[in-house]
Design a protein around this motif. Structure first.
Motif, PDB file in Angstrom:
ATOM      1  N   LEU A 137       0.774  -1.424  -0.033  1.00 39.83           N
ATOM      2  CA  LEU A 137      -0.045   0.116   0.008  1.00 39.83           C
ATOM      3  C   LEU A 137       0.803   1.303   0.037  1.00 39.83           C
ATOM      4  O   LEU A 137       0.743   2.220  -0.991  1.00 39.83           O
ATOM      5  CB  LEU A 137      -0.805   0.157   1.248  1.00 39.83           C
ATOM      6  CG  LEU A 137      -1.827   1.237   1.340  1.00 39.83           C
ATOM      7  CD1 LEU A 137      -2.811   0.986   0.305  1.00 39.83           C
ATOM      8  CD2 LEU A 137      -2.509   1.154   2.571  1.00 39.83           C
ATOM      9  N   ALA A 138       1.749   1.354   1.034  1.00 38.13           N
ATOM     10  CA  ALA A 138       2.538   2.647   1.124  1.00 38.13           C
ATOM     11  C   ALA A 138       3.400   2.902  -0.244  1.00 38.13           C
ATOM     12  O   ALA A 138       3.053   4.136  -0.452  1.00 38.13           O
ATOM     13  CB  ALA A 138       3.429   2.508   2.228  1.00 38.13           C
ATOM     14  N   PRO A 139       4.172   2.074  -0.743  1.00 34.00           N
ATOM     15  CA  PRO A 139       4.871   2.523  -1.960  1.00 34.00           C
ATOM     16  C   PRO A 139       4.094   2.847  -3.128  1.00 34.00           C
ATOM     17  O   PRO A 139       4.428   3.922  -3.862  1.00 34.00           O
ATOM     18  CB  PRO A 139       5.915   1.223  -2.157  1.00 34.00           C
ATOM     19  CG  PRO A 139       5.212   0.103  -1.398  1.00 34.00           C
ATOM     20  CD  PRO A 139       4.443   0.767  -0.289  1.00 34.00           C
ATOM     21  N   ILE A 156       6.944   9.685   5.600  1.00 33.12           N
ATOM     22  CA  ILE A 156       5.736  10.196   6.144  1.00 33.12           C
ATOM     23  C   ILE A 156       4.413   9.482   5.678  1.00 33.12           C
ATOM     24  O   ILE A 156       3.512   9.238   6.667  1.00 33.12           O
ATOM     25  CB  ILE A 156       5.413  11.700   5.524  1.00 33.12           C
ATOM     26  CG1 ILE A 156       6.489  12.790   6.027  1.00 33.12           C
ATOM     27  CG2 ILE A 156       4.193  12.385   5.749  1.00 33.12           C
ATOM     28  CD1 ILE A 156       6.622  14.060   5.459  1.00 33.12           C
ATOM     29  N   GLY A 157       4.331   9.026   4.600  1.00 28.38           N
ATOM     30  CA  GLY A 157       3.175   8.214   4.184  1.00 28.38           C
ATOM     31  C   GLY A 157       3.170   6.876   4.788  1.00 28.38           C
ATOM     32  O   GLY A 157       2.087   6.430   5.069  1.00 28.38           O
ATOM     33  N   LEU A 158       4.436   6.199   5.073  1.00 19.67           N
ATOM     34  CA  LEU A 158       4.385   4.751   5.732  1.00 19.67           C
ATOM     35  C   LEU A 158       3.847   5.039   6.981  1.00 19.67           C
ATOM     36  O   LEU A 158       2.970   4.376   7.520  1.00 19.67           O
ATOM     37  CB  LEU A 158       5.808   4.396   5.563  1.00 19.67           C
ATOM     38  CG  LEU A 158       6.028   2.953   6.178  1.00 19.67           C
ATOM     39  CD1 LEU A 158       4.776   1.905   5.331  1.00 19.67           C
ATOM     40  CD2 LEU A 158       7.260   2.734   6.201  1.00 19.67           C
ATOM     41  N   VAL A 159       4.349   6.052   7.826  1.00 19.05           N
ATOM     42  CA  VAL A 159       4.056   6.362   9.144  1.00 19.05           C
ATOM     43  C   VAL A 159       2.505   6.617   9.258  1.00 19.05           C
ATOM     44  O   VAL A 159       1.768   5.990  10.190  1.00 19.05           O
ATOM     45  CB  VAL A 159       4.678   7.331   9.738  1.00 19.05           C
ATOM     46  CG1 VAL A 159       4.012   7.815  11.258  1.00 19.05           C
ATOM     47  CG2 VAL A 159       6.024   6.935   9.904  1.00 19.05           C
ATOM     48  N   ALA A 160       1.905   7.206   8.102  1.00 16.64           N
ATOM     49  CA  ALA A 160       0.508   7.482   8.301  1.00 16.64           C
ATOM     50  C   ALA A 160      -0.373   6.273   8.080  1.00 16.64           C
ATOM     51  O   ALA A 160      -1.517   6.144   8.544  1.00 16.64           O
ATOM     52  CB  ALA A 160       0.349   8.759   6.969  1.00 16.64           C
ATOM     53  N   THR A 161       0.136   5.560   7.081  1.00 21.43           N
ATOM     54  CA  THR A 161      -0.685   4.112   7.014  1.00 21.43           C
ATOM     55  C   THR A 161      -0.768   3.471   8.275  1.00 21.43           C
ATOM     56  O   THR A 161      -1.459   2.933   8.891  1.00 21.43           O
ATOM     57  CB  THR A 161      -0.015   3.284   6.002  1.00 21.43           C
ATOM     58  OG1 THR A 161       1.531   2.991   6.149  1.00 21.43           O
ATOM     59  CG2 THR A 161      -0.148   4.023   4.720  1.00 21.43           C
ATOM     60  N   TYR A 162       0.465   3.257   8.920  1.00 24.62           N
ATOM     61  CA  TYR A 162       0.477   2.526  10.256  1.00 24.62           C
ATOM     62  C   TYR A 162      -0.432   3.295  11.373  1.00 24.62           C
ATOM     63  O   TYR A 162      -1.327   2.359  11.777  1.00 24.62           O
ATOM     64  CB  TYR A 162       1.847   2.554  10.993  1.00 24.62           C
ATOM     65  CG  TYR A 162       2.858   1.853  10.063  1.00 24.62           C
ATOM     66  CD1 TYR A 162       2.511   0.728   9.266  1.00 24.62           C
ATOM     67  CD2 TYR A 162       4.170   2.209  10.332  1.00 24.62           C
ATOM     68  CE1 TYR A 162       3.549   0.188   8.642  1.00 24.62           C
ATOM     69  CE2 TYR A 162       5.249   1.295   9.513  1.00 24.62           C
ATOM     70  CZ  TYR A 162       4.890   0.432   8.640  1.00 24.62           C
ATOM     71  OH  TYR A 162       5.837  -0.310   7.970  1.00 24.62           O
ATOM     72  N   ILE A 163      -0.423   4.425  11.316  1.00 27.40           N
ATOM     73  CA  ILE A 163      -1.443   5.038  12.348  1.00 27.40           C
ATOM     74  C   ILE A 163      -2.757   4.994  12.091  1.00 27.40           C
ATOM     75  O   ILE A 163      -3.570   4.719  13.100  1.00 27.40           O
ATOM     76  CB  ILE A 163      -0.951   6.672  12.545  1.00 27.40           C
ATOM     77  CG1 ILE A 163       0.437   6.756  13.242  1.00 27.40           C
ATOM     78  CG2 ILE A 163      -1.903   7.463  13.394  1.00 27.40           C
ATOM     79  CD1 ILE A 163       0.879   8.318  13.119  1.00 27.40           C
ATOM     80  N   ALA A 164      -3.091   5.192  10.719  1.00 27.98           N
ATOM     81  CA  ALA A 164      -4.577   5.121  10.460  1.00 27.98           C
ATOM     82  C   ALA A 164      -5.097   3.679  10.662  1.00 27.98           C
ATOM     83  O   ALA A 164      -6.240   3.476  11.092  1.00 27.98           O
ATOM     84  CB  ALA A 164      -4.564   5.473   8.988  1.00 27.98           C
ATOM     85  N   THR A 165      -4.457   2.786  10.221  1.00 24.80           N
ATOM     86  CA  THR A 165      -4.936   1.328  10.422  1.00 24.80           C
ATOM     87  C   THR A 165      -5.022   1.076  11.818  1.00 24.80           C
ATOM     88  O   THR A 165      -5.899   0.580  12.225  1.00 24.80           O
ATOM     89  CB  THR A 165      -4.071   0.520   9.675  1.00 24.80           C
ATOM     90  OG1 THR A 165      -3.610   0.692   8.223  1.00 24.80           O
ATOM     91  CG2 THR A 165      -4.473  -1.012   9.766  1.00 24.80           C
ATOM     92  N   ARG A 166      -3.978   1.449  12.623  1.00 28.34           N
ATOM     93  CA  ARG A 166      -4.190   1.130  14.120  1.00 28.34           C
ATOM     94  C   ARG A 166      -5.300   1.915  14.762  1.00 28.34           C
ATOM     95  O   ARG A 166      -5.997   1.375  15.647  1.00 28.34           O
ATOM     96  CB  ARG A 166      -2.831   1.574  14.763  1.00 28.34           C
ATOM     97  CG  ARG A 166      -2.794   1.174  16.081  1.00 28.34           C
ATOM     98  CD  ARG A 166      -1.588   1.439  16.909  1.00 28.34           C
ATOM     99  NE  ARG A 166      -1.408   0.715  18.199  1.00 28.34           N
ATOM    100  CZ  ARG A 166      -1.868   1.370  19.136  1.00 28.34           C
ATOM    101  NH1 ARG A 166      -2.696   2.308  19.352  1.00 28.34           N
ATOM    102  NH2 ARG A 166      -1.733   0.684  20.460  1.00 28.34           N
ATOM    103  N   VAL A 167      -5.695   3.011  14.347  1.00 32.70           N
ATOM    104  CA  VAL A 167      -6.547   3.885  14.770  1.00 32.70           C
ATOM    105  C   VAL A 167      -8.105   3.155  14.380  1.00 32.70           C
ATOM    106  O   VAL A 167      -8.819   2.998  15.325  1.00 32.70           O
ATOM    107  CB  VAL A 167      -6.515   5.390  14.351  1.00 32.70           C
ATOM    108  CG1 VAL A 167      -8.002   5.933  14.702  1.00 32.70           C
ATOM    109  CG2 VAL A 167      -5.492   5.950  15.101  1.00 32.70           C
TER     110      VAL A 167
END
Length: 293
Positions: free
Chosen positions: A123-125, A185-196
């Protein structure tokens, strides 16, 4: 009647021969265009040392433009906000569908594992690259295309300015510099959004999610994912700069070149994503920490 039939057959054969010739001509034209773009990409890669040594100031200006833009984010500014927003939205959908799918078979505890694998490896790349193509790539095509149709590139050539390193090499270097922080930035955003979504929206266990996420995600996964993002970014810049550099037909031709470049780069991302996934992670995915293959 016999003469009429012979004439009709001859006309049909001529029409068929004309169609065959037309198809061959289109194939030849397409192959020539592919060769032109490949040759341009090779020239850009060879010119990178020249661009880095002679046009460092231009590289810095392109870095600022690629990362932050010349206007506000709302008015179409830099790529940071676009990558952040697109990555977060896509990761939210991953979290929703992952939790719902695992809930059907009573395995929601594995949400963290699937989040680490899906977000990092695919997803992220891909999302960051599509955002880069839509925002930065089309801008490169439009700028170089407008310079071509207004004879600015020819003017630079007449002044003995090497246009390929100055116009394309500097943009490729700037994108290579920017892609690492943008992708992070995009990779960290995916981790945070999925966890939330999994923990706070669906009520999953935070400890279980973090446990499976941490044991699944290894440093080599992040490194391989970054490699994919860098390769995608390089291909995007080369494709869009080539279409802009060779644009013809006035403003309408520049618009067509931008559309073709975007389609080509997205198709290239899809194809390279499959190839690189198999090359980096193998044909059979593995999760060594869990003993799963």
């Amino acid at each position: 009647m016999g003469g009429f039939g012979v004439a009709q057959t001859t006309a049909w054969q001529r029409a068929r021969a004309t169609r065959v010739v037309g198809r061959v001509g289109r194939v030849g034209t397409a192959m020539a265009e592919v060769g032109r773009h490949v040759t341009f990409a090779g020239k850009v890669l060879v010119s990178l040392p020249t661009a880095l040594v002679r046009y460092r100031g231009q590289v810095v200006r392109e870095v600022v433009d690629v990362g932050f833009g010349s206007k506000s984010l709302v008015a179409g500014g830099g790529t940071v906000g676009i990558v952040l927003a697109m990555s977060a939205v896509a990761a939210i959908m991953v979290g929703v569908e992952t939790y719902r799918g695992l809930d059907l078979i009573g395995m929601t505890t594995l949400s963290g594992m699937l989040s680490a694998m899906a977000n990092t490896r695919e997803l992220a790349p891909v999302v960051a690259s599509i955002a880069l193509a839509a925002k930065v790539g089309t801008g490169f095509t439009a700028r170089l295309g407008s310079m071509r149709i207004s004879d600015e590139i020819d003017a630079l050539d007449s002044m003995s300015v090497p246009t390929i390193p100055y116009l394309a090499g500097t943009r490729l270097l700037a994108t290579m510099i920017c892609i690492v922080p943008l992708y992070a930035i995009g990779l960290v955003a995916t981790y945070i959004a999925t966890r939330v979504v999994v923990v706070y929206v669906n009520g999953g266990s935070a400890g279980t999610y973090d446990h499976f996420f941490n044991i699944t995600l290894g440093p080599e996964d992040v490194l391989y994912s970054l490699v994919k993002a860098v390769v995608f970014a390089a291909v995007i810049v080369l494709v869009h700069c080539s279409y802009g550099y060779h644009a013809t037909g006035g403003p309408e031709g520049v618009g067509r070149a931008a559309g073709r470049a975007l389609r080509t780069s997205i198709l290239a991302i899809g194809f390279l994503d499959i190839v690189l996934t198999f090359a980096l992670w193998g044909l059979v995915p593995e999760v060594p920490a869990l003993g799963i293959t």
